[in-house]
Design a protein around this motif. Structure first.
Motif, mmCIF file in Angstrom:
data_model
loop_
_atom_site.group_PDB
_atom_site.id
_atom_site.type_symbol
_atom_site.label_atom_id
_atom_site.label_comp_id
_atom_site.label_asym_id
_atom_site.label_seq_id
_atom_site.Cartn_x
_atom_site.Cartn_y
_atom_site.Cartn_z
ATOM 1 N N LEU A 169 0.861 -1.186 0.000
ATOM 2 C CA LEU A 169 0.000 0.000 0.000
ATOM 3 C C LEU A 169 0.894 1.232 0.000
ATOM 4 N N LEU A 170 0.858 1.961 -1.100
ATOM 5 C CA LEU A 170 1.654 3.182 -1.247
ATOM 6 C C LEU A 170 0.675 4.354 -1.145
ATOM 7 N N THR A 171 0.795 5.342 -1.999
ATOM 8 C CA THR A 171 -0.152 6.459 -2.034
ATOM 9 C C THR A 171 0.066 7.239 -3.326
ATOM 10 N N VAL A 172 -0.978 7.897 -3.779
ATOM 11 C CA VAL A 172 -0.829 8.687 -5.008
ATOM 12 C C VAL A 172 0.137 9.859 -4.794
ATOM 13 N N VAL A 173 0.290 10.307 -3.539
ATOM 14 C CA VAL A 173 1.239 11.412 -3.314
ATOM 15 C C VAL A 173 2.688 10.916 -3.243
#
Ligand SMILES: NC(=O)c1ccc[n+]([C@@H]2O[C@H](COP(=O)([O-])OP(=O)(O)OC[C@H]3O[C@@H](n4cnc5c(N)ncnc54)[C@H](OP(=O)(O)O)[C@@H]3O)[C@@H](O)[C@H]2O)c1
Length: 241
Positions: free
Chosen positions: A133-137
């Motif tokens: 789980l990463l993030t768009v930011v």
């Protein structure tokens, strides 16, 4: 990879996206789901989903010996979901150093400890997948979340490295880049948010069709489209948000 018949382990499974992922994995036919949490006392709702298939585990992902112990306990895992995450608010120039260390420990090193411990387990079980789980930011930094973004950008780079390293060992690697999701993590942010259930559904659908980079909600898909067209424009937009 199909969810039917998989044996999954989800970190940070007691709330938010982690809990929604456990629920969805059960719905989609996982044989067993290890729900790894820092405090087992917070897991009763998750275990109640299916006491036969949900196995609670105590785990702080920053504790390397605990990670090793969990890899021995959960020796039948075929799908590792690195969901546990922490978010420090504020500029990277002024955030307390201990929060910078905490976010790197959780989001980068914790994820890495898990991958290193579980890659041999998944390989021994005939292959499977790792999901980070990463993030768009991570694509373009929002300066007000500068500490968090840096830890997730590091995790994104690691995700690409392990994808290449593990390809020959029968292990697929997925990166998930959510936008704003309606969980405790951004409880105080006043903005449109996607439900964790919708994100969980999109993540598992993405894994099933082999989509390496998963953008699981409308915000993340829109930012990704803009970033592909003009990444500097997205950087400027983030800088002003
Ligand atoms: N919400 C969003 O808008 C959003 C957007 C992009 C990406 N994400 C990512 O999605 C993942 C899930 O986030 P969420 O929104 O569901 O957040 P959340 O509701 O705040 O839940 C975070 C989870 O991570 C666990 N955790 C934190 N530090 C840990 C550690 N050292 N060891 C083990 N578990 C730990 C927490 O456990 P405790 O209950 O013990 O604290 C909790 O279960 C995170 O990686 C996050 O960065 C979220």
């Amino acid at each position: 990879m199909k969810m039917e018949g998989s044996v999954a382990l989800v970190t940070g499974a007691n709330r938010g996206i982690g809990r929604a992922l456990v629920e969805r994995l059960l719905e989609q036919g996982s044989t067993r789901v290890y729900a790894a949490v820092r405090n087992k006392g917070e897991l009763s709702r998750v275990v109640a989903l299916d006491p036969e298939r949900v196995v609670p585990l105590t785990l702080d992902v920053t504790d390397q010996s605990a990670v090793q112990a969990v890899a021995r306990q959960a020796g039948d895992v075929t799908l590792l979901v690195n969901n546990a995450g922490s978010l420090a608010l504020g500029s990277i120039l002024s955030a307390p150093p201990e929060l910078i260390v905490r976010d790197m420990d959780t989001n980068y090193y914790g994820t890495l400890h898990m991958v290193r411990a579980f890659a041999p387990v998944i390989e021994a079980n005939g292959g499977g997948a790792v999901v980070n789980l990463l993030t768009v930011v991570a694509l373009a930094s929002m300066p007000g979340l500068g500490v968090y973004n840096a830890s997730k950008a590091a995790a994104w780079s690691m995700t690409q490295s392990i994808r290449a390293d593990l390809a020959g060992r029968g292990i697929e690697v997925f990166g998930v880049f959510p936008g704003a999701v309606d969980t405790d993590m951004i409880r105080d942010f006043d903005m449109p948010k996607t439900s964790p259930e919708e994100v969980a559904r999109a993540v598992l659908d993405g894994i099933e069709v082999g989509e390496e980079d998963i953008f699981p909600d409308p915000m993340s898909r829109s930012v990704y489209a803009g970033w592909r067209a003009d990444h500097k424009a997205v950087e400027r937009q983030m800088a002003n948000s």
